[in-house]
Scaffold this active site. Structure first.
Site, PDB file in Angstrom:
ATOM      1  N   LYS A   1     -49.680  21.676   5.250  1.00  0.00           N
ATOM      2  CA  LYS A   1     -50.986  21.260   4.715  1.00  0.00           C
ATOM      3  C   LYS A   1     -52.065  21.485   5.766  1.00  0.00           C
ATOM      4  O   LYS A   1     -51.841  21.206   6.952  1.00  0.00           O
ATOM      5  CB  LYS A   1     -50.911  19.781   4.314  1.00  0.00           C
ATOM      6  CG  LYS A   1     -52.125  19.260   3.561  1.00  0.00           C
ATOM      7  CD  LYS A   1     -51.894  17.818   3.116  1.00  0.00           C
ATOM      8  CE  LYS A   1     -53.080  17.219   2.393  1.00  0.00           C
ATOM      9  NZ  LYS A   1     -52.841  15.820   1.959  1.00  0.00           N
TER      10      LYS A   1
ATOM     11  N   SER B   1     -53.782  14.625  -2.768  1.00  0.00           N
ATOM     12  CA  SER B   1     -54.495  15.726  -2.157  1.00  0.00           C
ATOM     13  C   SER B   1     -53.590  16.850  -1.669  1.00  0.00           C
ATOM     14  O   SER B   1     -54.071  17.941  -1.341  1.00  0.00           O
ATOM     15  CB  SER B   1     -55.320  15.207  -0.981  1.00  0.00           C
ATOM     16  OG  SER B   1     -54.466  14.700   0.042  1.00  0.00           O
TER      17      SER B   1
ATOM     18  N   SER C   1     -50.734  10.842  -1.895  1.00  0.00           N
ATOM     19  CA  SER C   1     -51.039  12.275  -1.866  1.00  0.00           C
ATOM     20  C   SER C   1     -49.846  13.194  -1.690  1.00  0.00           C
ATOM     21  O   SER C   1     -49.987  14.415  -1.795  1.00  0.00           O
ATOM     22  CB  SER C   1     -52.069  12.572  -0.764  1.00  0.00           C
ATOM     23  OG  SER C   1     -53.323  12.064  -1.122  1.00  0.00           O
TER      24      SER C   1
END
Length: 512
Positions: free
Chosen positions: A79, A154, A178
């Site tokens: 990420k 997210s 997330s």
């Protein structure tokens, strides 16, 4: 079965047997990404040459008979808010578009030590603020199961790339759900470890008391494999727990005897989609069929979790993001144009004889701060900064932030009391399957409610994970969530593996 359809554990077996190479696996992932990521948008950047060079180096060491790390030759996506030396780390924000960290985060360093191949950087909501990966400054990510729908957020890119077969493993972060929420929407497995189990050093902070790094994978065993590589004490992180890390793979296939599962009454109330409820209750029945005892219980303060979270998280975000001012970090507005406009504003006020306007005009430094932030930060992040700044302002601190901290304590107390009666808590990860893209454009509250079942684990600092347990009639994945007491990730993984082995639901792969 092709390489991109194989699990990480299967790929390791093939590598060990000499049936394939890291280069072949990496190339297969790169080919899959090139073929499909224009549709999905899971990655912000992929450096194919660098990934293949890492793969070749590992193949060479394997051929030489060297001892290799536990992820040797496996591609892992990261990420885009974990610092990686020399690699742009944007947090999906214009503010950090050109930021290249001079060091590795501890998690990236551990991946290198484990001989993983760092495949690329995945898309996310800006600074991890959002639940749909539509708040990225660069592109939305689409759900591989239905390209009209969101992958969640997210960590939407991290979950989507695994679901789409672009990477067998990926790293996400979880501040309010997330990792678990996008894992549920994308039909993959994701875990939020205990706060402090995985180092946050080098993680760009959103809400420091809630953020946690964790694994996303296609199976429970693969999740354990990745967690084993990244967990452990870190002297560079003052919140890292100095406790022994178990071997998460050692007993993962052993069922838990006498398992007591708590079913929370409040998790099956109004607003829960009937198809989700049906799939989760079928999963509970599958555990019961394996001898688990089901215990009805209550978490009475869970109804306050979302409100509590959306006070604490924005407060911490407003403080953490104050550093991005165009001077110390990040994007700076075009100064010549800014100064010319400032001069024009001052001249106009002087010509109008407006003394109040003259008094109110910014200094050049304040105008630079204000304009830089205004131009480089997206609307959702601005909304949360303003919420947090308001709640922390003089006269409101006690009424909002302090009160939220007190409720947070009560939420943790509820879990502590529940875990005196049960080993794990079971329930839905989300109230409904993946929403359509744009569904919450004018409804931020609706977006925040996607975190209804996930934020409690962050507030209480507990480990929790999501695994697939069914599909809706329209073919969308449904996620089952398990909560455990602090530092009981091994118990969590064994229980999740029990469900996988039960055959009640066979994890499916999406077809792009």
């Amino acid at each position: 079965m092709t390489l991109v359809e194989s699990s990480a554990a299967e790929l390791l077996g093939q590598l060990g047997a000499g049936e394939t190479s890291s280069r072949e696996i990496t190339q297969a992932c790169l080919d899959r990404t090139e073929s499909h990521d224009a549709q999905v948008g899971a990655f912000l950047r992929v450096d194919a040459d660098a990934a293949l060079a890492q793969a070749d180096a590992i193949d060479k060491r394997r051929a030489a008979g060297e001892t290799l790390g536990p992820l040797a030759g496996l591609p892992v996506a990261v990420k885009d808010l974990l610092c990686q030396q020399g690699e742009p780390t944007t947090c999906a924000s214009r503010m950090l578009e050109n930021f290249r960290p001079p060091y590795d985060s501890t998690v990236v360093a551990k991946l290198r030590e484990a001989d993983a191949v760092l495949l690329g950087r995945t898309n996310m909501d800006e600074f991890a603020m959002g639940g749909s990966t539509e708040n990225s400054a660069f592109q939305p990510t689409r759900n591989p199961w239905d390209l009209k729908r969101s992958p969640g957020g997210s960590s939407g890119g991290a979950a989507a790339c695994v679901a789409a077969g672009m990477a067998p493993l990926s790293i996400g972060t979880d501040t309010g759900g997330s990792i678990r929420q996008p894992s549920a929407f994308c039909g993959v497995v994701g875990m939020k470890p205990t706060y402090g189990r995985v180092s946050r050093f080098g993680l760009v902070a959103f809400a420091s008391s809630l953020d946690q790094v964790g694994p996303i994978a296609g199976s429970v065993t693969d999740t354990a494999l990745l967690l084993d590589a990244i967990a452990g004490h870190c002297e560079r992180d003052s919140t890292s727990l100095d406790v022994a890390k178990p071997n998460y793979l050692q007993d993962i296939d052993k069922p838990l005897d006498g398992l007591r599962l708590g079913v929370v009454t409040e998790h099956f109330g109004k607003g829960l989609d009937p198809e989700v409820e049906s799939a989760v209750r079928a999963a509970i029945a599958a555990y019961e069929g394996q001898g688990a005892e089901i215990v009805e219980l209550s978490l009475p303060h869970s109804k306050h979790a979302v409100a509590t979270y959306y006070v604490i998280a924005p407060c911490e975000a407003s403080s953490n993001l104050a550093r991005y001012d165009g001077a110390h970090y990040g994007y700076r507005t075009e100064e010549r144009a800014m100064l010319a406009q400032l001069q024009a504003d001052r001249k106009a006020a002087q010509e109008a004889g407006d003394e109040q306007a003259l008094d109110d005009i910014d200094t050049a430094l304040v105008r630079m701060y204000r304009q830089s932030r205004s131009e480089a930060i997206g609307p959702e992040v601005k909304r949360r900064i303003m919420l947090g700044a308001y709640a922390l302002s003089a006269g409101y601190y006690d009424a909002y932030y302090l009160k939220a901290l007190k409720v947070r304590r009560l939420i943790r107390q509820d879990f502590d009391q529940a875990f005196e009666k049960v080993d794990l808590i079971i329930g839905p990860t989300t109230a409904a399957p993946a929403p359509e893209l744009g569904q919450f454009d004018n409804d931020p509250l609706g977006m925040y409610l996607l975190d209804l079942y996930t934020v409690s684990a962050n507030l209480a600092g507990l480990p929790a994970m999501s695994l697939p347990c069914g599909q809706s009639k329209s073919g969308l994945p449904i996620g089952l969530q398990l909560h455990a007491p602090p530092l009981e990730e091994a118990r969590l993984l064994r229980a999740a593996r029990m469900f996988e082995q039960s055959g009640a639901w066979e994890t499916k792969r999406c077809e792009l």
